[in-house]
Design a protein around this motif. Structure first.
Motif, PDB file in Angstrom:
ATOM      1  N   GLU A   4       0.800  -1.227   0.000  1.00  0.00           N
ATOM      2  CA  GLU A   4       0.000   0.000   0.000  1.00  0.00           C
ATOM      3  C   GLU A   4       0.834   1.279   0.000  1.00  0.00           C
ATOM      4  N   THR A   5       2.170   1.122  -0.097  1.00  0.00           N
ATOM      5  CA  THR A   5       3.001   2.321  -0.208  1.00  0.00           C
ATOM      6  C   THR A   5       3.183   2.750  -1.664  1.00  0.00           C
ATOM      7  N   VAL A   6       2.583   2.015  -2.585  1.00  0.00           N
ATOM      8  CA  VAL A   6       2.664   2.404  -3.995  1.00  0.00           C
ATOM      9  C   VAL A   6       1.934   3.745  -4.188  1.00  0.00           C
ATOM     10  N   GLY A  52      -1.706   4.379  -3.545  1.00  0.00           N
ATOM     11  CA  GLY A  52      -1.979   3.199  -2.726  1.00  0.00           C
ATOM     12  C   GLY A  52      -3.014   3.425  -1.644  1.00  0.00           C
ATOM     13  N   GLY A  53      -3.549   4.633  -1.550  1.00  0.00           N
ATOM     14  CA  GLY A  53      -4.633   4.888  -0.618  1.00  0.00           C
ATOM     15  C   GLY A  53      -4.162   5.554   0.654  1.00  0.00           C
ATOM     16  N   SER A  54      -5.113   6.239   1.323  1.00  0.00           N
ATOM     17  CA  SER A  54      -4.786   6.977   2.545  1.00  0.00           C
ATOM     18  C   SER A  54      -5.813   6.727   3.618  1.00  0.00           C
ATOM     19  N   GLY A  55      -6.680   5.746   3.413  1.00  0.00           N
ATOM     20  CA  GLY A  55      -7.716   5.481   4.414  1.00  0.00           C
ATOM     21  C   GLY A  55      -8.769   6.575   4.480  1.00  0.00           C
ATOM     22  N   LEU A  86     -14.964  12.509   3.563  1.00  0.00           N
ATOM     23  CA  LEU A  86     -14.612  13.457   4.616  1.00  0.00           C
ATOM     24  C   LEU A  86     -13.114  13.365   4.888  1.00  0.00           C
ATOM     25  N   ASP A  87     -12.425  14.481   4.693  1.00  0.00           N
ATOM     26  CA  ASP A  87     -11.002  14.554   5.037  1.00  0.00           C
ATOM     27  C   ASP A  87     -10.946  15.155   6.436  1.00  0.00           C
ATOM     28  N   ARG A 111      -3.061  11.309   0.823  1.00  0.00           N
ATOM     29  CA  ARG A 111      -4.456  11.750   0.902  1.00  0.00           C
ATOM     30  C   ARG A 111      -4.866  12.504  -0.365  1.00  0.00           C
ATOM     31  N   ASP A 112      -4.033  13.460  -0.793  1.00  0.00           N
ATOM     32  CA  ASP A 112      -4.353  14.193  -2.023  1.00  0.00           C
ATOM     33  C   ASP A 112      -4.376  13.254  -3.228  1.00  0.00           C
ATOM     34  N   ALA A 113      -3.463  12.284  -3.232  1.00  0.00           N
ATOM     35  CA  ALA A 113      -3.426  11.344  -4.359  1.00  0.00           C
ATOM     36  C   ALA A 113      -4.719  10.534  -4.419  1.00  0.00           C
TER      37      ALA A 113
END
Ligand SMILES: [Zn+2]
Length: 316
Positions: A5-7, A10-13, A72-73, A129-131
């Motif tokens: 998930e570090t790709v 890969g997402g930020s939850g 929601l951020d 998060r922005d990605a």
């Protein structure tokens, strides 16, 4: 793969707060106090190295389509809106044709630090998060642009569920955003990995083989079929490693590794222009950009990530 998930992308939850999508009153309130990411012809608004947000009453959104609720951020409601009908002063002809568009467009209502930019050109500068927010925005808005009509009856459909659905008011069909699975594989034979290049790629650029998963196929079967079709190589063990949302326009890259049973390459010239085996030692110079012939897969793409982790013995 522990580092999967570090790709990039890969997402930020992100809290997508899907339970709020069906509540029209809640959506209006969220939009009023939230922030909106304008997207122009697939290019998100950037402010320096971060996403460029505007309020829902901004004149930038004058010709925007229906907003999509991203989630929601923290406490901040985030939306995206397509402003592709806006015509920049520099003209749309400033958009560069080719592999990656590095041009930027400025909106007269915004400070000069804001610009629309191709996501692949800025992806490495974004926080996770922005990605994630940019990936959702680009993928879902592109889906709305290309799916304006019902696939069942052909009537015009409308955005619903805060942008996560399109509904046909003629036949009642409901349509959902598409994600197309693509296998991309690091094919290994002893100390060497297989790289190939497609016609039309920048000169010298090589990457892992890849292809769309077909209906009725497992991920592993798609890996075996693609490598056989493109390079004429049979695989032994195949394993899944990591995935990457890739909104160009709607792919989910499924990164895998496959053990080649032989090393004789038979190319399909319709799909692959050239393929070759690259030793670990040579791959180090490829990735460092010092190899005399081979340029590496773009940093940020999962192919680059898989090769780098293969070199570092971190595929497990
Ligand atoms: Zn319909």
């Amino acid at each position: 793969m522990r580092l999967a998930e570090t790709v990039t992308f890969g997402g930020s939850g992100l809290n997508r707060a899907a339970e709020l999508r069906s509540d029209a009153a809640a959506q209006a309130g969220l939009l009023g106090r939230g922030q909106v990411l304008p997207v122009w012809r697939g290019k998100p608004l950037m402010q320096a190295d971060a996403l460029g947000w505007v309020g829902s009453d901004s004149v930038v959104l004058h010709h925007a389509g229906a907003p999509v609720f991203l989630g929601l951020d923290g406490d901040v409601p985030c939306f995206a809106a397509d402003i592709s009908d806006w015509m920049p002063e520099a003209g749309a002809d400033a958009v560069q044709a080719g592999f990656i568009d590095t041009s930027e467009q400025h909106h007269p209502a915004l400070p000069e630090s804001f610009a629309f930019a191709e996501l692949r050109a800025v992806m490495l500068r974004l926080t996770p998060r922005d990605a994630e927010l940019a990936t959702i925005a680009k993928a879902v808005l592109q889906w709305h642009r290309s799916h304006g009509f019902c696939a069942v009856c052909g009537a015009k459909s409308v955005s619903a569920m805060a942008g996560w659905q399109r509904s046909c008011q003629t036949c009642g069909a409901q349509h959902f955003p598409r994600t197309d699975p693509v296998v991309i594989m690091l094919v290994i034979h002893g100390n060497r990995a297989l790289l190939g290049r497609s016609p039309g790629w920048p000169e010298g650029m090589y990457s892992c083989l890849a292809g769309f998963v077909e209906p009725g196929e497992t991920v592993e079967a798609a890996v075996r079929r693609e490598v056989w079709e493109e390079a004429g190589i049979r695989l032994g063990a195949v394993r899944y490693l990591a995935s990457q949302p890739w909104p160009f326009p709607a792919s989910l890259m499924l990164g895998c590794a496959g053990e080649a049973l032989g090393d004789a390459i038979t190319l399909d010239p319709n799909e692959i222009e050239h393929a070759l085996w690259v030793s670990r030692e040579d791959m180090v110079s490829v990735m460092a950009g010092t190899h005399p012939m081979i340029k590496p897969a773009r940093k940020g793409a999962i192919a680059h990530f898989l090769i780098q982790n293969w070199l570092a013995d971190r595929l497990d």
